[in-house]
Design an enzyme around this catalytic site. Sequence first.
Site, PDB file in Angstrom:
ATOM      1  CE  LYS A  78      -3.882  -2.393   2.126  1.00 29.30           C
ATOM      2  NZ  LYS A  78      -4.858  -2.465   3.228  1.00 29.30           N
ATOM      3  CG  ASN A  99      -7.401  -0.221  -1.037  1.00 37.25           C
ATOM      4  OD1 ASN A  99      -7.693   0.863  -1.557  1.00 37.25           O
ATOM      5  ND2 ASN A  99      -8.319  -1.029  -0.534  1.00 37.25           N
ATOM      6  CE1 TYR A 230     -10.044 -12.859   3.490  1.00 38.92           C
ATOM      7  CE2 TYR A 230      -9.499 -10.586   4.030  1.00 38.92           C
ATOM      8  CZ  TYR A 230      -9.423 -11.661   3.169  1.00 38.92           C
ATOM      9  OH  TYR A 230      -8.727 -11.551   1.997  1.00 38.92           O
TER      10      TYR A 230
END
Length: 295
Positions: A78, A99, A230
């Site tokens: 990034k 991003n 996640y």
Amino acid sequence: MVRRQPGLGVLTPGATRLEVWGDPIAHSRSPQLHAAAYAVLGLDWSYGRRRVDAASFGQELAGLDREWRGLSLTMPLKAVAFAAAATRDRRAELTGAVNTLLLRGTDSGMPRGFNTDVGGIVRALSDDRITVVPRARIVGAGATATSALVALSELGASEVEVAARRPEAVHALVQLGERLGIAVSPTPLAASDHPAVPVTIATLPGEAQLPAAVADALARSGGLLLDVVYGHWPTALSDAWERAGAPARSGLGMLLHQALLQIRIFRHGDPDMPMDREDEALAAMRRVLVDPHTA
């Protein structure tokens, strides 16, 4: 027909290739999300993944031809994507992180950079009907914490506690908070007492180990937990929130919404411009998160 948005330059109609880059990258759910949306929107685009580290980013970027429409960037790219962008949106400028690169969206052909992580956080919280956050807590002081702080500023926060292993690492967030009109208070991660907040955003790596007592202290007064992780779920923090009987959400919601904003950029060059059939596309993306085999 070439589509032109005011002030955004030409979006090349023939550029149909896209990818997500990062290292590691095999765990990324982005290809499934994008493919589901493209199918609904009738876009004949391909979206893959490529393992790219910061050292090789420049060479890989230079090797892309006119078929390439855009890139999604994850860690550790990034900052180098920020440097590569000829122009950047406000969220990218505030965070120093890009991003999303739109490669064929300006008349000069130079990449335009965006940060959709901020909007992803805002929209993920809205799924829980949280649209105003006067005060909050961020756990961790890394790059994603910067996007979390900007997101909280957009939700109206005026006070944010940042719990970090090294409170001195919060200095950059304190400075950003001054620009945003937010009082940022550094707190040791292992503190036994924290002020009550309605929202906690955790930005620690998924494999981060936390003593149960530390996690429980954060959970007791933390409100809803949005953990940006996640790929490693549950986490030490989500387990603590479960013990406390408080709601915890993984980073899948953030991933979903930041991907939708990326698709707006790839489609129109503008993350704030909704698309036709967008609700249907979002629903298809949600189904992929529940069952990856539906893509």
